[in-house]
Design a protein around this motif. Structure first.
Motif, mmCIF file in Angstrom:
data_model
loop_
_atom_site.group_PDB
_atom_site.id
_atom_site.type_symbol
_atom_site.label_atom_id
_atom_site.label_comp_id
_atom_site.label_asym_id
_atom_site.label_seq_id
_atom_site.Cartn_x
_atom_site.Cartn_y
_atom_site.Cartn_z
ATOM 1 N N UNK A 14 0.842 -1.199 0.000
ATOM 2 C CA UNK A 14 0.000 0.000 0.000
ATOM 3 C C UNK A 14 0.877 1.248 0.000
ATOM 4 N N UNK A 15 0.614 2.171 -0.914
ATOM 5 C CA UNK A 15 1.422 3.373 -1.075
ATOM 6 C C UNK A 15 0.711 4.599 -0.501
ATOM 7 N N UNK A 16 1.481 5.636 -0.208
ATOM 8 C CA UNK A 16 0.895 6.909 0.195
ATOM 9 C C UNK A 16 0.004 7.420 -0.933
ATOM 10 N N UNK A 17 -1.197 7.858 -0.578
ATOM 11 C CA UNK A 17 -2.159 8.298 -1.576
ATOM 12 C C UNK A 17 -3.056 7.192 -2.086
ATOM 13 N N UNK A 18 -2.952 6.013 -1.500
ATOM 14 C CA UNK A 18 -3.753 4.875 -1.943
ATOM 15 C C UNK A 18 -4.729 4.455 -0.847
ATOM 16 N N UNK A 19 -5.938 4.101 -1.261
ATOM 17 C CA UNK A 19 -6.923 3.541 -0.350
ATOM 18 C C UNK A 19 -7.042 2.048 -0.558
ATOM 19 N N UNK A 20 -7.465 1.347 0.481
ATOM 20 C CA UNK A 20 -7.685 -0.101 0.413
ATOM 21 C C UNK A 20 -8.954 -0.434 1.196
ATOM 22 N N UNK A 21 -9.792 -1.269 0.606
ATOM 23 C CA UNK A 21 -10.955 -1.795 1.316
ATOM 24 C C UNK A 21 -10.471 -2.918 2.215
ATOM 25 N N UNK A 22 -10.670 -2.783 3.539
ATOM 26 C CA UNK A 22 -10.048 -3.713 4.470
ATOM 27 C C UNK A 22 -11.066 -4.253 5.480
ATOM 28 N N UNK A 23 -11.336 -5.556 5.461
ATOM 29 C CA UNK A 23 -12.134 -6.132 6.543
ATOM 30 C C UNK A 23 -11.356 -6.069 7.851
ATOM 31 N N UNK A 24 -12.051 -5.797 8.948
ATOM 32 C CA UNK A 24 -11.470 -5.835 10.283
ATOM 33 C C UNK A 24 -12.140 -6.968 11.047
ATOM 34 N N UNK A 25 -11.329 -7.766 11.737
ATOM 35 C CA UNK A 25 -11.852 -8.914 12.471
ATOM 36 C C UNK A 25 -11.406 -8.857 13.924
ATOM 37 N N UNK A 26 -12.214 -9.474 14.804
ATOM 38 C CA UNK A 26 -11.768 -9.625 16.184
ATOM 39 C C UNK A 26 -10.884 -10.874 16.288
ATOM 40 N N UNK A 27 -10.489 -11.227 17.493
ATOM 41 C CA UNK A 27 -9.533 -12.325 17.648
ATOM 42 C C UNK A 27 -10.147 -13.696 17.372
ATOM 43 N N UNK A 28 -11.473 -13.757 17.278
ATOM 44 C CA UNK A 28 -12.144 -15.007 16.930
ATOM 45 C C UNK A 28 -12.546 -15.042 15.458
ATOM 46 N N UNK A 29 -12.053 -14.092 14.671
ATOM 47 C CA UNK A 29 -12.316 -14.088 13.240
ATOM 48 C C UNK A 29 -13.649 -13.484 12.844
ATOM 49 N N UNK A 30 -14.382 -12.905 13.780
ATOM 50 C CA UNK A 30 -15.652 -12.267 13.439
ATOM 51 C C UNK A 30 -15.403 -10.967 12.694
ATOM 52 N N UNK A 31 -16.234 -10.692 11.700
ATOM 53 C CA UNK A 31 -16.137 -9.444 10.946
ATOM 54 C C UNK A 31 -16.785 -8.338 11.756
ATOM 55 N N UNK A 32 -16.009 -7.318 12.132
ATOM 56 C CA UNK A 32 -16.554 -6.263 12.994
ATOM 57 C C UNK A 32 -16.653 -4.914 12.286
ATOM 58 N N UNK A 33 -16.033 -4.772 11.113
ATOM 59 C CA UNK A 33 -16.156 -3.543 10.336
ATOM 60 C C UNK A 33 -15.498 -3.777 8.989
ATOM 61 N N UNK A 34 -15.805 -2.917 8.022
ATOM 62 C CA UNK A 34 -15.173 -3.041 6.698
ATOM 63 C C UNK A 34 -14.860 -1.656 6.127
#
Length: 369
Positions: free
Chosen positions: A87-107
């Motif tokens: 990932x470079x400066x000036x670049x966006x990335x769609x990133x899933x965020x997970x808790x420690x049990x692998x649950x999807x908590x935000x995107x």
């Protein structure tokens, strides 16, 4: 009976709220403990503007979680299972965020301003507290805060014309999810080629909330020649396009494989990240559920307020998460969270609708490409 959302000091307003109200906002919801305009009284016209012209949206509810300091990128990389090493400066990335049990908590969309400054443009959940807790737990040298940053979206086939007239022709060369820091008549901005629709557009990240009405008025003036009008993240278009609404399409136990985000999960990274072991186990076993499309027979259905049960011959198959009547397809379509045994395309299921049971057929997502 009509229901009314009462304004209070407990729920925050975006810098564009008063301008949106002056533009005719009639309905709002609550998102990230802020008011989100959802309609200006003519849903058909708002859909048409997005599909055929250009619309402007107050999406200041997309709060930014700022990671600042020597370990900004290291913390970002720990929060998501997606590989950020390139990932470079000036670049966006769609990133899933997970808790420690692998649950999807935000995107969120991650925006890398530089090596020591990162924003997470979040969906609806309290990621500020999560990022602070993880930073403290893992000892990252980083300050986690919510900056004075609020996005205003310009979406639709004519969005590029509007934003290039307003900001400059250089916006035409921005690649999808890339951005640039700039200003407009002294108004500090980050201009990104992004937005929560498949119709194309930009998000103008306002970096000083005192300019909210001024920015709204400049966008409206630049778009007047193109028929711009106010709107909101459009439920019909997003279901047609299969765009994920985290927290609507998912529940508290969902993981990114169920949400069709498996292609963003890099389990081969040498570095550890939140949920790595749990996500590897889910991958190896296969997710128990999956988000699929379904088409529902019968007269046009209204948007659902709660998940609707879905049945198959062997019992409950899952739930309808979001249903709309598609103008482009001329039928009822829905995003459904189905058990693995019921995900075969073409499968027949029954949906418990408010007016009784209706037949439905399973399909892939998205409905429209």
């Amino acid at each position: 009976m009509s229901l009314h959302l009462t304004l209070s000091a407990r729920i925050r307003k975006s810098p564009f709220f008063e301008a949106a109200r002056a533009a005719g906002m009639t309905h709002a919801s609550v998102y990230n403990r802020m008011y989100l305009p959802v309609s200006y009284g003519d849903p058909a016209a708002e859909y048409r503007r997005l599909m055929e012209g250009v619309a402007m949206w107050d999406v200041g509810v997309q709060r930014q979680i700022q990671l600042a300091g020597p370990d900004a990128m290291a913390l970002a990389a720990f929060l998501t299972p997606r590989d950020l090493s390139r990932c470079q400066a000036g670049q966006g990335k769609y990133v899933p965020l997970c808790d420690f049990d692998g649950r999807l908590i935000n995107d969120p969309v991650l925006l890398k301003l530089n090596e020591q400054l990162v924003w997470l443009s979040i969906a609806d959940s309290d990621m500020l507290y999560w990022a602070r807790a993880v930073a403290a737990l893992k000892g990252f040298d980083v300050a986690v805060s919510e900056p004075d940053v609020s996005p205003l979206a310009v979406q639709g086939p004519l969005a590029t014309k509007v934003v290039s007239d307003l900001i400059g022709d250089w916006v035409r060369s921005l690649k999808f999810f890339w951005f640039r820091e700039t200003e407009l008549d002294g108004i500090p901005l980050v201009v990104a080629r992004s937005g929560w629709s498949k119709q194309g557009g930009y998000e103008l990240y306002l970096r000083d909330g005192s300019y909210g009405t001024a920015l709204w008025e400049r966008v409206a003036a630049a778009g007047k020649a193109y028929g711009i009008g106010p709107g909101a993240p459009n439920t019909v278009e997003r279901v047609e396009s299969g765009l994920l609404s985290c927290g609507t399409d998912t529940d508290d136990e969902s993981n990114p494989f169920e949400a069709n985000l498996g292609h963003l999960i890099d389990l081969d990274r040498a570095q550890d990240f939140a949920g790595k072991a749990a996500l590897a186990a889910i991958r190896d076993a296969g997710p128990a559920r999956r988000l699929m499309g379904i088409t529902i027979e019968g007269a046009p259905l209204s948007v659902n307020e709660t998940p609707w049960p879905i049945h198959a011959a062997d019992g409950q198959a899952g739930t309808v998460r979001a249903v709309v009547h598609s103008p482009r397809l001329g039928r009822n379509i829905a995003i459904a969270l189905l058990g693995r045994a019921h995900c075969a395309v073409g499968g027949q299921v029954i949906v418990d609708c408010p007016d009784g049971q209706r037949s439905a057929v399973v399909s892939e997502l998205p409905f429209m490409r």
